[in-house]
Write a protein that holds these residues in place. Structure first.
Motif: not given
Length: 307
Positions: A247-248, A262, A253
């Motif tokens: 996700v980063y 996150v 995130g």
């Protein structure tokens, strides 16, 4: 330690037994001591430090001040990203545990039955496992991108593209598919190793008793995979709750992809430098992880004891 007497009257120790001398004990002590020290320094030291810091307010520079449970109260009641992150982590756990893991078991059963080109399938399905989740995140961007993504091109939606990773109602599911793509291969290999170790005579006995393939698997084969199930369960929980890279790599995130990991990173090393508050979120993540794993292991041990 018992001794035996030889024909010549000499007494010797039974085979398979060995008494450690002083040098052996010193070497073992050093090796075990180094392993314990490394574990304490890398794992338990930071863990206990995070627990302690979660009750403080500290920016990493100024003096540490004690705030008690204020960080937890703020996270639970005033931090808007907290509960969406908790929900996403639970969705992650549910999707990997209820979709990706059973699918990996299904693929392992198919390959174990000796289908044609099974070695090719095994290698192809396992290939994503060697990729880091950050790389999987970049691949997800190539596939689900709104303007130049492969999925929109495949669906013929270049004129009216779907924003798969920009829409907060859709992106979490797209990322879960990407994460499951990697997780499935890992689970498949673990179960495939377990299936190879199942005694074939058990299957033959079940067939003689009139059991079909489905009954043989669920009544005979699957119970013998209990040790593998424990390993897969622990790995699934760890993978779901430590998710961060993917996700980063996509959008840091945010915008529907919030995760507890996150939030910990943003608060500890972000501009705010709220180390105490970030540590409180990390402790929440730790408690959730241990709660799920310990509960499952206790149930497994109780079931093993009852048998």
């Amino acid at each position: 330690m018992s001794l035996t007497t030889t024909r010549g009257g000499r007494r010797q120790r039974p085979r398979g037994t060995r008494r450690f001398n002083r040098r052996d004990r010193i070497v073992l002590g050093i090796l075990l001591g180094l392993a314990v020290l490394v574990d304490l320094f890398i794992v338990w030291g930071p863990t206990l430090a995070s627990v302690g810091l979660s009750f403080t307010s500290w920016d990493g520079i100024s003096e540490i001040s004690w705030v008690g449970l204020d960080n937890y109260r703020t996270a639970f009641t005033e931090y808007p990203q907290f509960w969406p992150a908790v929900r996403h982590n639970l969705m992650w756990l549910g999707f990997l545990g209820l979709v990706a893991t059973p699918f990996g078991l299904f693929l392992a059963v198919l390959i174990d039955r000796g289908v044609r080109f099974s070695r090719f399938y095994q290698s192809a399905i396992y290939l994503p496992v060697v990729l880091s989740l950050a790389i999987v995140g970049f691949i997800a961007q190539l596939v689900f991108s709104r303007d130049q993504g492969a999925l929109n091109a495949l669906l013929g939606r270049q004129d009216n593209p779907v924003d798969w990773i920009g829409d907060p109602d859709l992106n979490i599911w797209m990322v879960l598919l990407a994460a499951a793509w990697r997780h499935t291969g890992y689970v498949m290999i673990l179960y495939l190793a377990g299936l190879k170790a199942v005694d074939s005579s058990l299957k033959e006995a079940a067939a003689i008793d009139g059991a079909n393939e489905r009954q043989t698997f669920f009544k005979v084969v699957f119970p013998t995979l209990r040790p593998v199930n424990v390993v897969v369960m622990v790995i699934t929980v760890i993978e779901a709750l430590r998710a961060f890279d993917i996700v980063y790599a996509i959008n840091r995130g945010r915008n529907g992809l919030e995760l507890l990991s996150v939030l910990v990173t943003d608060n500890i090393i972000g501009e705010a430098s709220r180390i105490g508050f970030g540590s409180a979120i990390a402790v929440v993540l730790l408690v959730v992880s241990l709660g799920v794993v310990v509960t499952y292991l206790v149930q497994e041990l109780r079931g093993e004891k009852d048998r």
